[in-house]
Design an enzyme around this catalytic site. Structure first.
Site, PDB file in Angstrom:
ATOM      1  CB  SER A   7      -0.887   0.168   1.137  1.00  0.00           C
ATOM      2  OG  SER A   7      -1.241   1.506   1.502  1.00  0.00           O
ATOM      3  CG  HIS A  32      -3.787  -1.660  -2.158  1.00  0.00           C
ATOM      4  ND1 HIS A  32      -5.237  -2.851  -1.952  1.00  0.00           N
ATOM      5  CD2 HIS A  32      -3.873  -0.950  -0.671  1.00  0.00           C
ATOM      6  CE1 HIS A  32      -6.064  -2.558  -1.870  1.00  0.00           C
ATOM      7  NE2 HIS A  32      -6.225  -1.068  -1.008  1.00  0.00           N
ATOM      8  CG  ASP A  34      -5.684   2.145   1.296  1.00  0.00           C
ATOM      9  OD1 ASP A  34      -6.417   1.257   0.585  1.00  0.00           O
ATOM     10  OD2 ASP A  34      -4.667   1.427   0.999  1.00  0.00           O
ATOM     11  CG  MET A  36      -9.057   6.591   2.486  1.00  0.00           C
ATOM     12  SD  MET A  36      -8.069   6.681   3.975  1.00  0.00           S
ATOM     13  CE  MET A  36      -7.121   4.855   3.716  1.00  0.00           C
ATOM     14  CG  HIS A  65      -9.239  -0.556  -1.024  1.00  0.00           C
ATOM     15  ND1 HIS A  65      -9.013  -0.884   0.725  1.00  0.00           N
ATOM     16  CD2 HIS A  65     -10.647  -0.119  -0.881  1.00  0.00           C
ATOM     17  CE1 HIS A  65     -10.314  -0.557   1.246  1.00  0.00           C
ATOM     18  NE2 HIS A  65     -11.076  -0.610   0.733  1.00  0.00           N
ATOM     19  CG  MET A  67     -11.273   2.317   1.428  1.00  0.00           C
ATOM     20  SD  MET A  67     -10.278   2.515   2.799  1.00  0.00           S
ATOM     21  CE  MET A  67      -9.095   2.939   2.486  1.00  0.00           C
ATOM     22  CG  MET A 136     -11.722  -3.149   4.500  1.00  0.00           C
ATOM     23  SD  MET A 136      -9.814  -3.174   4.009  1.00  0.00           S
ATOM     24  CE  MET A 136      -9.282  -1.462   5.554  1.00  0.00           C
ATOM     25  N   GLY A 141      -9.320   3.296   7.015  1.00  0.00           N
ATOM     26  CA  GLY A 141      -9.219   4.923   7.370  1.00  0.00           C
ATOM     27  C   GLY A 141      -7.925   5.583   7.471  1.00  0.00           C
ATOM     28  CG  PHE A 142      -6.502   7.093  10.207  1.00  0.00           C
ATOM     29  CD1 PHE A 142      -5.809   8.179   9.996  1.00  0.00           C
ATOM     30  CD2 PHE A 142      -7.783   7.001   9.949  1.00  0.00           C
ATOM     31  CE1 PHE A 142      -6.822   9.176   9.444  1.00  0.00           C
ATOM     32  CE2 PHE A 142      -8.758   8.181  10.391  1.00  0.00           C
ATOM     33  CZ  PHE A 142      -8.348   9.160   9.919  1.00  0.00           C
ATOM     34  N   GLY A 143      -3.542   3.702   8.227  1.00  0.00           N
ATOM     35  CA  GLY A 143      -2.664   3.156   7.961  1.00  0.00           C
ATOM     36  C   GLY A 143      -1.745   2.582   9.800  1.00  0.00           C
ATOM     37  N   GLY A 144      -1.404   1.757  10.061  1.00  0.00           N
ATOM     38  CA  GLY A 144      -0.484   1.464  11.660  1.00  0.00           C
ATOM     39  C   GLY A 144      -1.628   0.406  12.522  1.00  0.00           C
ATOM     40  CG  ASP A 170      -6.185  -3.046   3.343  1.00  0.00           C
ATOM     41  OD1 ASP A 170      -5.077  -2.987   4.045  1.00  0.00           O
ATOM     42  OD2 ASP A 170      -6.524  -2.228   2.870  1.00  0.00           O
ATOM     43  N   GLY A 171      -4.974  -4.847   6.309  1.00  0.00           N
ATOM     44  CA  GLY A 171      -4.610  -4.228   7.188  1.00  0.00           C
ATOM     45  C   GLY A 171      -4.302  -4.320   8.409  1.00  0.00           C
ATOM     46  N   GLY A 172      -3.214  -4.589   9.054  1.00  0.00           N
ATOM     47  CA  GLY A 172      -2.254  -4.930  10.637  1.00  0.00           C
ATOM     48  C   GLY A 172      -1.489  -6.356   9.665  1.00  0.00           C
ATOM     49  N   GLY A 192       1.129  -2.069   4.333  1.00  0.00           N
ATOM     50  CA  GLY A 192       1.968  -0.985   4.508  1.00  0.00           C
ATOM     51  C   GLY A 192       3.377  -0.946   4.908  1.00  0.00           C
ATOM     52  CB  SER A 193       3.598  -0.076   8.624  1.00  0.00           C
ATOM     53  OG  SER A 193       2.346   0.781   8.727  1.00  0.00           O
TER      54      SER A 193
END
Length: 209
Positions: A7, A32, A34, A36, A65, A67, A136, A141-144, A170-172, A192-193
């Site tokens: 991402s 990817h 994102d 928003m 994606h 959102m 999801m 809405g936010f990374g991390g 997607d996420g974490g 992402g991270s």
């Protein structure tokens, strides 16, 4: 082998062209994106002009994606600037079938994303039209953010419903969570991270596989 879709929300936007080239060299599978709008989620990211500006620097598929509150309005914008896959949220589409058909009318692959609290049953009547289901594993809405463990069961349930449709998560995502998702049936992992940490993109991508 599972596909890794970094991402670019975690990229350095001051040198986005170089980041895209580096991800390509690091053997990422997809990019990817994102998008928003500050309405469906609180954050605002970027629009079609950014996608258009980075499209020349890689041949990797662009996984967009949306959102956003009005995906039907935005699908044509991103279809025309280089998207290969466009995913909309079931929660924002009054006419989900229409959104899927619109994406496909541009010759693109169509996906539907589900928030953590959205049940997989909402996919039942459109599954035969989907190329991708995006699960999801954090609230969008936010990374991390931290991975929501109940996602694993949700992936497995969706896997039992589909035949030729990819499951993306997607996420974490980190190496531990990646392994759990793959075991449950995930085909594509957004990170992402976990990809951008410490600057060693290729090593980080391999750790997720």
């Amino acid at each position: 082998m599972v596909l890794i879709a970094p991402s670019i929300l975690s990229a350095d936007f001051s040198c986005l062209k170089d980041e895209i080239k580096a991800l390509t060299a690091a053997k990422a599978d997809w990019i990817h994106l994102d998008v928003m709008d500050g309405h469906f989620v609180e954050n605002i990211t970027f629009g079609p002009m950014v996608v258009k500006s980075i499209r020349p620097y890689t041949k990797l598929p662009f996984d967009v994606h949306l959102m956003v509150e009005n995906p039907l309005k935005m699908i044509p914008w991103f279809a025309q600037v280089g998207a290969d896959i466009i995913t909309v949220h079931a929660e924002t589409c009054k006419h989900l079938d229409r959104a899927i058909e619109l994406v496909k009318s541009y010759g693109l692959k169509a996906g539907v994303s589900l928030n953590p609290s959205t049940p997989e049953m909402v996919l039942e009547y459109v599954l035969n039209k989907l190329d991708l289901v995006l699960v999801m594993s954090v609230n969008p809405g936010f990374g991390g953010q931290s991975f929501i463990p109940s996602t694993i069961e949700k992936i497995a349930k969706i896997k039992s419903m589909i035949k030729n449709t990819l499951i993306e998560v997607d996420g974490g995502i980190n190496p531990l969570r990646a392994s759990e998702c793959i075991s449950a049936g995930a085909d594509v992992l957004v990170a992402g991270s976990a990809v951008f940490a410490n600057g060693n993109y290729e090593k980080n991508i391999e750790a997720l596989r």
